[in-house]
Enzyme design. Structure first.
Site, mmCIF file in Angstrom:
data_model
loop_
_atom_site.group_PDB
_atom_site.id
_atom_site.type_symbol
_atom_site.label_atom_id
_atom_site.label_comp_id
_atom_site.label_asym_id
_atom_site.label_seq_id
_atom_site.Cartn_x
_atom_site.Cartn_y
_atom_site.Cartn_z
ATOM 1 N N GLY A 239 0.758 -1.247 0.000
ATOM 2 C CA GLY A 239 0.000 0.000 0.000
ATOM 3 C C GLY A 239 0.785 1.292 0.000
ATOM 4 O O GLY A 239 0.218 2.363 -0.227
ATOM 5 N N GLU A 273 4.051 -6.592 2.001
ATOM 6 C CA GLU A 273 3.676 -6.988 0.634
ATOM 7 C C GLU A 273 3.693 -5.792 -0.325
ATOM 8 O O GLU A 273 2.671 -5.461 -0.924
ATOM 9 C CB GLU A 273 2.270 -7.601 0.639
ATOM 10 C CG GLU A 273 2.087 -8.793 1.545
ATOM 11 C CD GLU A 273 0.631 -9.278 1.604
ATOM 12 O OE1 GLU A 273 -0.275 -8.572 1.088
ATOM 13 O OE2 GLU A 273 0.399 -10.349 2.168
ATOM 14 N N PRO A 274 4.825 -5.137 -0.498
ATOM 15 C CA PRO A 274 4.839 -3.967 -1.373
ATOM 16 C C PRO A 274 4.758 -4.364 -2.850
ATOM 17 O O PRO A 274 5.367 -5.344 -3.265
ATOM 18 C CB PRO A 274 6.206 -3.347 -1.074
ATOM 19 C CG PRO A 274 7.067 -4.514 -0.729
ATOM 20 C CD PRO A 274 6.174 -5.463 0.024
ATOM 21 N N GLY A 275 4.017 -3.607 -3.617
ATOM 22 C CA GLY A 275 3.958 -3.836 -5.064
ATOM 23 C C GLY A 275 4.365 -2.580 -5.805
ATOM 24 O O GLY A 275 5.449 -2.460 -6.373
ATOM 25 N N ARG A 276 3.495 -1.575 -5.727
ATOM 26 C CA ARG A 276 3.687 -0.335 -6.479
ATOM 27 C C ARG A 276 5.011 0.354 -6.167
ATOM 28 O O ARG A 276 5.690 0.863 -7.054
ATOM 29 C CB ARG A 276 2.531 0.613 -6.137
ATOM 30 C CG ARG A 276 2.461 1.839 -6.999
ATOM 31 C CD ARG A 276 1.416 2.830 -6.463
ATOM 32 N NE ARG A 276 0.171 2.243 -6.066
ATOM 33 C CZ ARG A 276 -0.929 2.174 -6.841
ATOM 34 N NH1 ARG A 276 -0.922 2.686 -8.047
ATOM 35 N NH2 ARG A 276 -2.037 1.615 -6.385
ATOM 36 N N CYS A 342 -12.132 2.694 -29.519
ATOM 37 C CA CYS A 342 -13.415 3.342 -29.811
ATOM 38 C C CYS A 342 -14.205 3.619 -28.541
ATOM 39 O O CYS A 342 -15.264 3.022 -28.310
ATOM 40 C CB CYS A 342 -14.199 2.463 -30.765
ATOM 41 S SG CYS A 342 -13.239 2.141 -32.235
ATOM 42 N N TYR A 371 0.865 -2.106 -12.212
ATOM 43 C CA TYR A 371 -0.519 -2.071 -12.661
ATOM 44 C C TYR A 371 -0.638 -1.453 -14.067
ATOM 45 O O TYR A 371 -1.610 -0.783 -14.381
ATOM 46 C CB TYR A 371 -1.414 -1.339 -11.643
ATOM 47 C CG TYR A 371 -1.240 -1.874 -10.236
ATOM 48 C CD1 TYR A 371 -1.662 -3.164 -9.919
ATOM 49 C CD2 TYR A 371 -0.607 -1.127 -9.245
ATOM 50 C CE1 TYR A 371 -1.469 -3.678 -8.643
ATOM 51 C CE2 TYR A 371 -0.408 -1.644 -7.966
ATOM 52 C CZ TYR A 371 -0.845 -2.923 -7.679
ATOM 53 O OH TYR A 371 -0.649 -3.439 -6.426
HETATM 54 N N1 LLP Z 1 -1.296 -7.056 -0.706
HETATM 55 C C1 LLP Z 1 -2.591 -7.181 -1.019
HETATM 56 C C2 LLP Z 1 -3.411 -8.149 -0.286
HETATM 57 C C3 LLP Z 1 -3.135 -6.391 -2.051
HETATM 58 O O1 LLP Z 1 -4.410 -6.517 -2.367
HETATM 59 C C4 LLP Z 1 -2.313 -5.465 -2.739
HETATM 60 C C5 LLP Z 1 -2.853 -4.647 -3.818
HETATM 61 C C6 LLP Z 1 -0.948 -5.382 -2.381
HETATM 62 C C7 LLP Z 1 -0.476 -6.182 -1.345
HETATM 63 C C8 LLP Z 1 0.007 -4.460 -3.053
HETATM 64 O O2 LLP Z 1 -0.354 -3.139 -2.869
HETATM 65 P P1 LLP Z 1 0.625 -1.946 -3.342
HETATM 66 O O3 LLP Z 1 1.857 -2.016 -2.482
HETATM 67 O O4 LLP Z 1 0.924 -2.154 -4.773
HETATM 68 O O5 LLP Z 1 -0.172 -0.720 -3.106
HETATM 69 N N2 LLP Z 1 -4.816 -1.534 -9.799
HETATM 70 C C9 LLP Z 1 -4.697 -0.509 -8.783
HETATM 71 C C10 LLP Z 1 -4.051 -1.021 -7.529
HETATM 72 C C11 LLP Z 1 -4.779 -2.216 -6.939
HETATM 73 C C12 LLP Z 1 -4.104 -2.756 -5.716
HETATM 74 C C13 LLP Z 1 -4.682 -4.064 -5.329
HETATM 75 N N3 LLP Z 1 -4.082 -4.686 -4.208
HETATM 76 C C14 LLP Z 1 -3.930 0.669 -9.368
HETATM 77 O O6 LLP Z 1 -3.548 0.627 -10.531
HETATM 78 O O7 LLP Z 1 -3.742 1.675 -8.680
#
Ligand code: LLP
Length: 412
Positions: A239, A273-276, A342, A371
């Protein structure tokens, strides 16, 4: 910080010119920087060195096999949400004991695959799922390690579509339900409740909601302890936000320090659990201007990167910085930057002021590493873009461009 820089008036990914990459691999093109991915992982992971912790990169942000492999080589674990993501993580060489499985709708076959691999833990999101996991584990003569995802009812102050930890969201269990669930789990033969989990939302730009959720979870853990349930693992989800425009999210170091302070001495193994924050600013999307079009009210740049390539602007009205790839000194124009699809929702940016860009020239869309490709589609029967990783002077084709044959491969 990232490694997409202007050198000699031209955008580069590390040591390679974007113009050259576009000429070689075509557009639309996703370009990732290996040095940036490594740097982001390192910065995040090292912010928690004081704690017994594991950084489980969230595969959904960017699941390209080469990206996963690069992170696995740095010691990353993975957070997965499907059998497909499990398959990718294992293929990338991630040890199963560094994999956690989240998500509200795990199917029996996905649970079985994860048990067979012997992953670290399932983050369970409903009572029904707990029973399903218990049944599947029993049929396999195994015991599943589980945690319950707690919905702490905290407002993460982000876009409503990516808020997940409020009462009205589908995610997790409220604390009362969770308490009962832990009691039941304790008596079930084939699940072992060893952890607690939460993920309150994505693209958070302040630390407070994390600390608020953490406080509630720690208090809840004490209540569980009184019931004789010992929690060993605490998964705080992902997050942490990034800068797309002018946001100023906390640096991972600051984030790590704040959480570590609250967690030191608690005897918990912490999972993140970092993603972004790892992948977002490690990737850009390159498009070519197919046409310029002037109407009585607008100047349009019609580019070959569309909402099927990057849906975030259409879906969340999100801002992505856009620039020309080769700098010029032309007068500025207020553009709507749109794709060929379109739909009027097919745009990358509206009212974006850029120096005049001409037909055949390139644009770069920043912060597209998370994403971006993972949310892409074949809408309008458009071929999915290629993905390239630049590593210093080297270029890896991480995914080749799709062909018309790919488009029909599964159809009869
Ligand atoms: N853990 C869980 C359980 C999650 O659902 C998520 C993201 C993450 C970790 C990773 O979160 P992050 O660190 O990336 O914020 N498609 C959207 C973002 C959806 C996120 C869904 N869950 C966008 O493009 O902004």
């Amino acid at each position: 910080m990232h490694h997409f820089e202007i050198k000699n008036n031209e955008l580069h990914a590390e040591n390679i010119s974007i113009t050259e990459l576009a000429a070689e691999y075509g557009t639309p093109l996703y370009v990732y920087s290996a040095a940036t991915l490594r740097r982001h992982f390192q910065a995040f992971d090292s912010a928690f060195t004081g704690l017994d912790h594991m950084t489980c990169y969230s595969v959904k942000a960017n699941s390209n096999l080469s990206v996963l492999k690069l992170l696995a080589e740095m010691g990353a674990g993975m957070d997965i949400v499907s059998g497909g993501e499990l398959f990718r993580a294992l293929k990338a060489g991630v040890p199963a004991n560094k994999i956690v499985f989240s998500g509200v709708g795990k199917k029996a076959y996905e649970i079985a695959e994860a048990l067979k691999a012997d992953i670290l833990m399932f983050n369970v999101e409903s009572v029904g799922e707990m029973h399903r996991i218990n049944e599947v584990a029993e049929s396999m003569n195994k015991v599943a390690r589980i945690s319950f995802r707690i919905n702490p009812d905290v407002d993460p102050k982000t876009h409503p579509y990516i808020s997940t930890g409020m009462k009205k969201n589908k995610f997790g269990l409220d604390m009362e339900t969770a308490k009962e669930a832990y009691k039941t789990a304790k008596d079930l033969s084939h699940v072992s409740p060893i952890g607690m989990d939460c993920h309150i939302g994505s693209q958070l730009t302040t630390i407070e909601p994390f600390l608020e959720a953490l406080g509630k979870l720690l208090a809840f853990r004490d209540q569980l302890g009184e019931m004789g349930i010992e929690i060993e693992h605490l998964d705080l989800g992902g997050g942490l936000g990034i800068t797309y425009d002018e946001e100023e999210p906390p640096h991972p170091k600051e984030f790590g320090e704040a959480l570590s302070q609250a967690l030191t001495g608690k005897g918990l193994k912490v999972i993140l659990e970092p993603g972004r924050v790892i992948a977002g600013n490690a990737g850009i999307l390159i498009g070519e201007v197919i046409y310029t079009k002037k109407t009585p009210t607008k100047d349009f740049l019609i580019v070959d990167a569309a909402m099927n390539d990057l849906i975030r602007p259409s879906l969340y009205q999100s801002y992505h910085r856009i620039s020309e790839v080769v700098q010029n000194n032309r007068p500025e124009i207020d553009y709507d930057i749109v794709g060929p699809i379109c739909e009027s929702s097919d745009f990358l940016a509206k009212d974006r002021v850029l120096p005049e860009i001409k037909q055949g020239e390139l644009i770069a869309v920043y912060s597209a590493g998370a994403y971006g490709f993972t949310m892409s589609s074949n809408y309008n029967s458009r071929l999915r873009a290629a993905e390239i990783i630049v590593d210093g002077d080297d270029v890896i084709v991480a995914r080749r461009r799709e062909t018309y044959e790919d488009l029909l491969k599964l159809e009869s």
